[in-house]
Design an enzyme around this catalytic site. Structure first.
Site, short mmCIF file in Angstrom:
data_model
loop_
_atom_site.label_atom_id
_atom_site.label_comp_id
_atom_site.label_asym_id
_atom_site.label_seq_id
_atom_site.Cartn_x
_atom_site.Cartn_y
_atom_site.Cartn_z
N THR A 40 20.42 25.49 68.06
CA THR A 40 21.85 24.65 68.03
C THR A 40 22.28 24.54 69.24
OG1 THR A 40 21.96 25.61 65.70
CG2 THR A 40 24.06 25.20 66.96
N HIS A 43 20.54 21.78 71.36
CA HIS A 43 21.34 20.60 70.71
C HIS A 43 22.50 20.17 71.26
CE1 HIS A 43 18.54 19.10 67.20
NE2 HIS A 43 18.39 20.39 67.04
N CYS A 108 30.48 27.81 51.45
CA CYS A 108 31.78 27.28 51.39
C CYS A 108 31.96 25.59 51.56
CB CYS A 108 32.77 27.99 52.43
SG CYS A 108 34.30 27.47 52.63
ZN ZN Z 1 35.42 28.11 50.87
#
Ligand code: ZN
Length: 343
Positions: A40, A43, A108
């Site tokens: 990452t 990138h 999430c």
């Molecule tokens: Zn959440």
């Protein structure tokens, strides 16, 4: 403090002097003792298409894999004390969406990533939300603590692949694949077959406990895996290559009823025969986005602290934070596994 910063939306990074941040409500300030380079970060350095679409807040202190010592607490922090050793969980959950309510905080609905959407840890100090500052046993060295985040992704995939007593293939032996080899071996896989095209990485796989390694640039991997599994195919495949062709081929050596855990991120869509590849085979194909908070953490901490899992062969380089450019070069060279930066 010293920090590695992405100043603006174009290729490159800067080494900068910035002020030490202060922890706000529900946050802790960590003196970073070791941080690890990840794909990452590269990138973001290269300003790839992924980075351009990642909604980065700039200027940004990059880096998300680290461990260190808690030196200050914001208000309302419970269960963490000054002096505790912590490692960064990078998935910052909102705490109130459906997934957060049902114990799936790692996916999430409003997920933010530490070091991508918030200032990260390639610095002398980092502010980490308390929920993402995972307290780790003091007998786990900081260099190891710095890679618990990627290790956890591999560890959880091996666990969800139910590898005990079964032959498993690890496809792609970069750092995550190497961690998966180690986790699968520790969890009692009967055979761990590492596949890559790099001798350096395949020798890493052997060091991490692979019983067999295959070079997909020269070996007939379908035939070789079938030969090693009495013609049935591997019970589980842990996919850490992100390579379109290799993934398509892998369905041919997955056993009927087998499990296919996906970690790698291909850059383009993959065409599969749903009938022969998945339906008739009853293949269980699933994605893994990081660690379960905090079931996975507990499992790998126990494995490391007991000495049953040794990840030393993956930690090939350790350099000062200032030498980050050399670290990126090393990581891109294919002759390094995990590169640790020390502030
Ligand atoms: Zn959440």
């Amino acid at each position: 403090m010293k920090a590695i910063v992405k100043p603006r939306p174009m290729p490159g990074l800067e080494f900068a002097e910035v002020s030490i941040p202060e922890p706000g409500q529900g946050e802790v300030l960590v003196k970073v003792r070791a941080a690890a380079l990840c794909g990452t970060d590269i990138h973001i350095e290269e300003w790839s298409l992924w980075a351009q679409n990642a909604n980065l807040k700039m200027p940004l202190i990059i880096g998300h894999e680290c461990s260190g010592e808690v030196v200050a607490l914001g208000t309302g922090v419970l269960g963490i004390e000054i002096g505790d050793h912590v490692a960064s969980e990078t998935h910052i959950p909102c705490g109130h969406c459906l997934q957060c309510q049902i114990g799936e905080q790692h996916i999430c609905a409003n997920l933010k990533i530490f070091g991508v959407h918030t200032d990260g840890c390639f610095a002398e100090y980092a502010v980490i939300p308390a929920i993402c500052a995972r307290k780790i046993p003091k007998n786990i060295p900081f260099q190891v603590g710095a890679v618990l985040e990627p290790l956890g992704t591999a560890f959880r995939t091996a666990a969800e692949c139910n590898v005990y007593g079964k032959p498993v293939v690890v496809l792609g032996c970069g750092p995550i694949g190497l961690f998966a080899v180690g986790a699968a071996a520790m969890m009692g896989a009967s055979k761990v077959i590492g596949i890559d095209i790099s001798d350096f990485r395949l020798s890493g796989a052997k060091a991490m406990g692979a019983t067999h390694v295959l070079d997909s640039s020269s070996d007939d991997v379908v035939k070789a895996v079938l030969d090693l599994t009495d013609g049935y195919g591997a019970d589980s495949i842990i996919e850490a290559s992100g390579h379109v062709g290799a993934i398509k081929t892998a369905f041919r050596y997955l056993r009927k009823g087998g499990r296919f855990g996906m970690i790698g991120l291909p850059t383009k869509p993959i065409e599969l025969e749903l009938g022969s590849d998945i339906v008739f085979k009853e293949a269980k194909v699933f994605g893994i986005h990081g660690r379960k908070m905090f079931e996975t953490w507990r499992g790998m901490e126990e494995a490391l602290a007991s000495g049953k899992l040794n990840i030393a062969p993956v930690l090939t380089h350790e350099i000062p934070l200032e030498s980050y450019a050399e670290g990126i070069k090393l990581a891109k060279s294919g002759q390094a596994n995990k590169v640790i930066l020390v502030p």
